[in-house]
Structures are given as structure tokens and as C-alpha cells.
Motif scaffolding. Structure first.
Motif, short mmCIF file in Angstrom:
data_model
loop_
_atom_site.label_atom_id
_atom_site.label_comp_id
_atom_site.label_asym_id
_atom_site.label_seq_id
_atom_site.Cartn_x
_atom_site.Cartn_y
_atom_site.Cartn_z
N MET A 20 50.38 42.25 32.99
CA MET A 20 49.12 41.76 33.55
C MET A 20 48.38 42.86 34.29
N ARG A 52 44.77 44.35 33.38
CA ARG A 52 43.65 44.39 34.32
C ARG A 52 43.10 45.80 34.42
N VAL A 67 36.61 46.68 33.83
CA VAL A 67 35.66 46.05 34.74
C VAL A 67 35.20 47.10 35.74
N VAL A 112 34.36 48.36 39.02
CA VAL A 112 34.63 47.89 40.37
C VAL A 112 33.91 48.77 41.38
N MET A 132 23.19 48.32 42.19
CA MET A 132 23.41 47.20 41.26
C MET A 132 22.10 46.46 40.99
N PRO A 142 18.73 40.34 41.49
CA PRO A 142 17.92 39.31 40.83
C PRO A 142 16.53 39.23 41.44
N TYR A 161 42.33 41.66 42.73
CA TYR A 161 41.89 41.05 41.48
C TYR A 161 40.98 39.86 41.74
N MET A 162 41.41 39.03 42.70
CA MET A 162 40.61 37.84 42.99
C MET A 162 39.27 38.21 43.59
N ILE A 211 37.60 40.86 42.87
CA ILE A 211 36.76 41.32 41.76
C ILE A 211 36.18 40.11 41.01
N ASP A 212 37.03 39.11 40.75
CA ASP A 212 36.54 37.93 40.03
C ASP A 212 35.49 37.19 40.84
N SER A 233 27.51 36.80 42.16
CA SER A 233 26.29 37.26 41.47
C SER A 233 25.54 36.08 40.87
N GLN A 290 40.00 31.86 32.37
CA GLN A 290 41.07 32.69 31.82
C GLN A 290 41.88 33.32 32.95
N LYS A 291 41.18 33.81 33.97
CA LYS A 291 41.85 34.49 35.07
C LYS A 291 42.69 33.50 35.88
N TYR A 302 46.61 33.59 36.85
CA TYR A 302 47.21 33.53 38.19
C TYR A 302 48.24 32.42 38.27
#
Lengths: 186, 571
Positions: free
Chosen positions: A8, A12, A17, A19, A28, A31, B334-335, B337-338, B344, B385-386, B390
Motif C-alpha cells: 500500500m 501510494r 499525487v 503533494v 494552485m 476557484p 495519506y488522509m 492528502i485525501d 477543494s 477507494q481510499k 484504510y
């Protein structure tokens, strides 16, 4: 179990992604709804002060502004925002009856002094009048003023003339009365 | 199903003469004024005969024109019916005293203590009337009273007098000036009570016992609060909580602002739950004004509140993982980042990542932007999915299982008695969710499941949160499919908000539990009283009994699994 967890972690790390952002160089995407520094449409503002009244933190103050529309009331004031207090709640934008106050995507407003983050109408204004426009408008205003003055003068003249006429008539009456009295006496 | 009218007629026949005035408004809410000497009997009758087993809080109102204080007790049920009883007790302003309900409801303790320290209403029969949120200097000043004149500015240290106390600590004291005493800004008589330190030291019984301080500034607490545990060896014998380190007086601030200006302030109760706090406050004021948001606005509110629930549960779980062992730091990141993707999505509508100030009386601030549906559906796919990942990770990790299983078990009856709500209550096998219990917005049309677990331990609480993320995804998808076009603001919302005199109570399902706003209007532009009934206040109150008898190492695992927020407790 360990292998599963490791898998996992690897997944990741490979997922690509983004970061970390190279912040000052790369900002960034914000909106359209973003609530940043205000934008004041100086041509639409009617100086009613609704924004200052609704502000929960009292950060909007109405101040005189030299480059406002000379055709309007000369004493009209425009909002000045103290970003040291502003919490970007957007209530001022909602309450603006002329829809002249909006919020932009600008958020980098740090300054060295407290005064640096007090934005005068000039700092937040868009659609400001150019010098030429201002001169034209001032000319128009002057003309309008002259016209007004001329009309006032005319009106005053007419009034004066009327008053004089009335007085003359009165005097004439009086005069004739006196005359007749004189005549009688004679 | 019991309705509010049934309860009212039962009350009127059981207590003839004790109910002075009563009304049912709106449906499911019973307002009644009870004679002060009968309040305990009425509540006991409601609890025993009509399943009012959930004490939701109390609000004190200063009616200075009538020379009265009002205490409104909020009673509800854990799923037996949907009626909320709001029972009012009046007491004269000079020498105010009300009978305490602590004998009936264990969790009435903190609510009554808060009213006592803020308004000076004595609660007869209360076991421990000690200050909760206020500092000792302010005791006796009764800051929530309408004739409170403010406290002298002690921020300038020039007037501080240094004094070394017998224990060797330096104390600072301030002597009030003549003018301040004359103006009445300094309390003359302070109530007598043992200090927090004296109270906890009274409990030390043997040589082997000692007090261990966790906080106010500690790496494992979610904000400044003091958690002192009295330990005997490695076991916790008793826990003491001291809150109020970041008391902001939000409710008093809102009394001095117009209704609209109160909206951004409700964000500051807890930035994680800004949207639901907005919703609760605006819902209460909408009830006062008698307006309802158009359908599209209600859908937008639901979408954003569920998105907000997802991000809050992610952060809650992530923080919890860092608390139980710093070794599991990668899931935390990780969380986070999600969560950024969810933020957003919210930002594209509200214009802010946290502290949204988005909900308005009778609608919302902005419409959904173009492309919001696709963006959200993509994000939800990723979240699903994430979250599954978890869940798999947690269920397959034997170290995590051993650390969490059977830790901090809250039995269903205890959970109800302690007054907790939200995920901790649902983890204790009680399907209590405001979206079902007191359906607000359009949740009654939505198809979703109330997640419960049977175990009631720390592990179950985290599992409930992760499952709720999936359930929220499902709700958002339904909303995005069904959302109609139309206006986003109701017609006829006045520019200057001036509700008719009256009261309203509106509760929503916060990410952490039951969030309610009690708003009292007198017809002017500013509310007379705003009371925020937060879920974390109840969690904190339930912590000391929950921590009794556990190991020191488990204290953090239990306190962390509650997903607390000190800012909301202190207000």
C-alpha cells in the motif's frame, strides 16, 4: 500483513499525487468563488456604507477619495478595508446594493507594518477614471455647474426683476397716492 | 408513534396546574412553562413514562425587562419517538434559584454549572457547583447577565502585584481601583468553593497514588484543556477535567451582533464543522422568521455538509492514529492528502477551505459552479477507494487490533446515560442520528443507513467514522442526481433581519454528534440569547467516568477516539 502494508505504501508513493507545491512560483488553481482581497467598482459605488454597517469586525471605513466621479456628490465616500481585521466572510459583498464590491483571488497581502494592509479605495478599485476621463468629467461637471449657476443667476435675476417690478408698482401706487394727496393739499 | 400533542395532553392530565402555558410549534417540538417547584417531578414523569431519556442541554436567558431568569431544559429521546420537550422554568432575578436535574440526568451537571457561573442562578441539589469555563477572577461577576458592565482591563501588567505564595510560586493579583468598585465592574462577593487543585488533591488517599497532568499544552490533546489523572500504579483511579482555557464568549458576542453578523461567528465554534454550525444557526433563525430555503438551496447545503463530514472524519481518524502511536504517521499524511481534494470541492462553491460562512437565512451564498458534479464524482470515487483501503489496512493489522480492541468500552446504557451523541453513541449500538431522528433539510427523502457497531470500544468508534464516509459518498451521489434547478434564495427574506419575539430550537447532525442552536428573539435586530449545544461538550463530560480503571497508556487511545475539539467546548 507486513507485505500488504508495504504494498500500500509503495502504491501510494507511486501514484503520482502532487503533494508538495513550489509555492511562490506555482500557485494552485483557485476557484472563481474564492474570497480574497476586495475589488471595488469605483464607477458603480454609491457610497451608501452598507458594507461598513454589516461588517462584523468593523474593518470597513468610508473615506473620501479624490479620484471619484466628479459628477456625483463631492462628499461621497468610498470603502477602505483594514485587512488586519478582515476575516473574509463576504457579508459586505452580499449586502452591497449596487453590486460594486466583489472579492478577487488575490490573497498575498502581507506587509511590514499594520498600515501596509489597510487598503484605501485606490488600492482595491477597478475601473478607475483615467486622467483624461477625469478631466472630461470635471469639464462636464464644471459646465453643469456653470449651467446651474447661470440658471440660478437667471432665476435670481428674473426674481429680482419681478421683485423690482412689484416694488416699482407698489412705489408707483404709493407715489401716485402721495401725488394725489399732494394735489389735494395744493 | 408518540407525538408532541400526546405528550402535552399526558402532561396536562398528570400534572394539573403545574403547566402554565404550553404550545406545540413546530410539529415535534413541545414548549411548556412549568411551575418551578414541579420541574423535577415533570421531568421524572417524562423520563419514566414517555422515554425522554436524552438530556440535551439547558439554556439560561436573562429577561431583564420582566425581572426574571428563564432556564430552558431540552429533553429528547434516544429513538423511541421524535418529540423534543423544551421545558421553561422561571425564577426571580434577585436571589434566583432552580431545582437541579442532576438526580435524574447524570449529564445535567455541566450544563447547570455553566448557567450558574455565567448567570448566577443557583441550582438546588447540584452536587458540585464549581466554575467550569470562567477563571476565578470573573466568578461573581455573572457575565451573561444583561446588566453586566464588563470587566476592567487587566491586560496591562503595570497594575499587577507580585506575591510569592507559601509553596514558592509567584502569584499576581490586581487590586481594583475606587472608580472600578464604584462603577460596579468588579465583583464584590465571590462564591466560596475549593479550587480545582484542592478538589483533585482531596481525592489522594494513599502513599502510592499520584496525580499525572496531561495538558493544558500537551502533544496528545486536540486543544488546550487540562486532563489530570489520579493514578495508582499504572491504573487510572479517577480523572479530572478542567476546560475553559480558550473560552471566547461566542454566545455573548452573538448577543451584541445582528443576526446576519452572527453567521461568521458560528464558524469559529469549530472550523472542522463550520458548515453544520452555520446550518444549525441559520435553521434556528429561519424558524423564527418563518421562512424555508428553496429546494435547490437545501440540496446544495446537504451536498456540502456531507462533504464536510467526509473531511472531518478523515482528519479525526488521522489525528487519532498519530495519538495512539507516532509510528503510524504515514496514514495520517495519506488522509490529509485525501482530505485536500474534498476541501477543494467545498472551496469551489464556498470560496474558502475552512470557515465557510456559506449558509444564509433562507438559502445559500453561491450556486454550484460549472463542472462541480464531475469534479465531486471523481473525488468521491477516489475517497471510496481510499476508505476501503484504510478499512482493509486497519482490519488486517494485528498490532492495531490488539491496541484498540476492548479499550474504553462504552456500554449502550452507559453511553445514553452519559449523554454522548454521534459516532461514539452509534458505536455503542444505538442508532441515534439527527438525520433520521429529527429530519432536517431533505434527509427524509434520502436513502442511507445509520451506521452502528455493537462493541462500543475505540476500534468501533473509528470503524463507524470510516463507514460513515462511505455512507456520505452515497448521499452526495443521490443529491447530485436529484438536484433540481431553481433559485438559491427564498423570496421575501428581509434585508434587515428582525424576527418576531419568540424562541426556536434547531438541531442538526454534526460530524461529531448532535449540534443544536437555541435562539431567543425580542423583535429587535439582535438576538436576546444564543445557546450553542455542541456535541463535544458532552464527550468531554463523559471522559472522566470512561477513563476510570484504564491503563495510563490507554488514556490517549480513548480520549483520541472521541475526536474532540476544545474550541467548541469552551465556545
Amino acid at each position: 500483513m507486513v507485505l500488504k502494508n508495504l504494498k500500500m505504501t509503495l502504491k501510494r508513493s507511486m501514484s503520482g499525487v502532487e503533494v508538495t507545491r513550489l509555492y511562490p512560483e506555482k500557485i494552485m488553481d483557485l476557484p472563481d468563488a474564492e474570497r480574497g482581497v476586495h475589488v471595488l467598482d469605483i464607477r458603480k459605488c454609491i457610497g451608501c456604507g452598507a458594507c461598513a454597517r454589516i461588517c462584523p469586525n468593523d474593518c470597513i471605513e468610508l473615506v473620501p477619495y479624490a479620484r471619484g466621479n466628479p459628477l456625483k456628490n463631492k462628499k461621497q465616500q468610498y470603502p477602505q478595508v483594514d485587512y488586519g481585521r478582515c476575516m473574509f466572510c463576504g457579508l459586505c459583498v452580499d449586502d452591497c446594493p449596487a453590486s460594486c464590491l466583489t472579492m478577487s483571488k488575490v490573497f498575498e497581502i502581507a506587509g511590514w507594518n499594520r498600515d501596509d494592509i489597510v487598503y484605501s479605495p485606490e488600492d482595491i478599485a477597478v475601473g478607475m477614471y483615467t486622467d483624461q476621463e477625469l478631466a472630461e468629467l470635471a469639464e462636464e461637471a464644471r459646465k453643469a455647474e456653470e449651467e446651474k449657476k447661470r440658471k440660478a443667476a437667471e432665476a435670481a435675476k428674473a426674481k429680482k426683476a419681478k421683485a423690482a417690478k412689484a416694488k416699482a408698482a407698489e412705489e408707483g401706487e404709493k407715489g401716485s397716492g402721495e401725488k394725489s394727496a399732494k394735489n389735494k393739499a395744493e | 408513534m408518540t407525538t408532541a400533542n400526546d405528550v402535552l395532553s399526558a402532561l396536562q392530565s398528570a400534572f394539573p396546574g403545574a403547566i402554565e402555558e404550553a404550545k406545540v410549534d413546530p410539529e415535534r417540538q413541545l414548549w411548556a412553562t412549568i411551575k418551578p417547584d414541579r420541574i423535577v417531578d415533570v421531568c421524572k414523569y417524562l423520563r419514566d413514562n414517555h422515554n425522554f431519556d436524552h438530556y440535551s442541554g439547558a439554556a439560561g436567558v436573562d429577561r431583564i425587562d420582566e425581572g426574571l431568569f428563564e432556564v430552558t431544559e431540552l429533553l429528547a429521546s434516544h429513538g423511541a419517538h421524535q418529540v423534543v420537550a423544551l421545558l421553561k422554568v422561571k425564577t426571580p432575578r434577585d436571589n434566583p434559584s432552580v431545582k437541579s436535574l442532576t438526580g435524574l440526568y447524570w449529564n445535567a451537571n455541566w450544563y447547570e454549572r455553566e448557567i450558574w457561573e455565567m448567570l448566577g442562578i443557583n441550582f438546588e441539589g447540584h452536587p458540585e457547583l464549581y466554575p467550569l469555563l470562567l477563571s476565578d477572577e470573573l466568578m461573581g461577576a455573572w457575565p451573561w447577565r444583561k446588566d453586566y458592565k464588563g470587566y476592567p482591563d487587566y491586560n496591562t501588567a503595570e497594575r499587577a502585584i507580585e506575591k510569592v505564595n507559601p509553596e514558592g510560586y509567584t502569584d499576581y493579583s490586581f487590586t481594583p481601583t475606587e472608580a472600578e468598585i464604584k462603577a460596579g465592574t468588579v465583583p464584590f462577593e465571590r462564591p466560596k468553593y475549593p479550587t480545582f487543585r484542592e478538589r483533585e488533591e482531596m481525592e489522594i488517599k494513599g502513599e502510592s497514588e499520584m496525580i499525572l497532568h496531561m495538558g493544558p499544552q500537551h502533544a496528545v490533546v486536540p486543544g488546550p484543556f487540562l486532563l489530570d489523572i489520579l493514578v495508582d500504579g499504572e491504573r487510572v483511579k479517577k480523572a479530572f477535567l478542567d476546560v475553559g482555557y480558550i473560552h471566547k464568549g461566542i454566545e455573548k458576542i452573538m448577543e451584541n451582533r445582528t443576526y446576519t453578523q452572527g453567521i461568521p461567528i458560528t464558524d469559529r465554534l469549530c472550523y472542522m464543522a463550520a458548515l453544520t454550525n452555520n446550518e444549525a444557526y441559520c435553521g434556528a433563525v429561519e424558524r423564527l422568521l418563518g421562512i424555508e430555503a428553496p429546494e435547490r438551496a437545501q440540496y446544495i447545503r446537504m451536498i456540502l455538509e456531507e462533504l464536510s463530514r467526509i473531511q472531518s472524519h478523515f482528519l479525526g481518524t488521522a489525528e487519532f492514529l498519530t495519538l495512539i502511536a507516532s509510528a503510524v504517521y504515514s496514514p495520517f499524511l495519506y488522509m490529509i492528502i485525501d482530505r485536500e481534494d474534498v476541501l477543494s470541492c467545498i472551496e469551489s462553491v464556498t470560496g474558502a477551505r475552512i470557515n465557510h460562512s456559506f449558509v444564509r437565512f433562507g438559502g445559500v451564498r453561491n450556486d454550484l459552479p460549472e463542472g462541480f458534479k464531475d469534479m465531486t464524482l471523481d473525488t468521491l470515487k477516489m475517497i471510496r477507494q481510499k476508505t476501503e483501503e484504510y478499512k482493509e489496512l486497519f482490519s488486517s493489522d494485528s498490532i492495531y487490533q490488539k491496541r484498540m480492541e476492548g479499550v474504553g468500552v462504552l456500554s449502550p446504557s452507559d453511553a445514553r446515560r452519559l449523554g454522548v451523541s454521534g459516532p461514539p453513541l452509534r458505536a455503542s449500538d444505538t442508532p441515534f442520528d439527527m438525520r433520521r431522528e429529527d429530519p432536517y433539510l431533505l434527509y427524509k427523502d434520502m436513502d442511507f443507513e445509520v451506521i452502528t457497531r455493537k462493541e462500543g470500544d475505540s476500534k468501533a468508534r473509528v470503524e463507524v467514522r470510516l463507514d460513515e464516509i462511505l455512507e456520505s459518498c452515497y448521499i452526495i451521489e443521490q443529491c447530485l442526481d436529484q438536484i433540481p434547478s431553481g433559485p438559491i434564495m427564498a423570496e421575501g427574506v428581509p434585508k434587515r433581519i428582525k424576527p418576531e419575539p419568540g424562541e426556536a430550537y434547531y438541531r442538526v447532525e454534526d460530524h461529531r454528534g448532535e449540534m443544536g442552536f437555541f435562539v431567543v428573539s425580542d423583535g429587535s435586530e439582535k438576538p436576546v440569547k444564543v445557546k450553542a449545544r455542541g456535541p463535544v461538550y458532552a464527550y468531554f463530560q463523559a471522559l472522566p467516568p470512561l477513563l476510570e480503571g484504564v491503563y495510563i497508556a490507554d488514556v490517549v487511545a480513548i480520549a483520541g477516539s472521541m475526536d474532540a475539539c476544545t474550541s467548541e467546548v469552551d465556545r
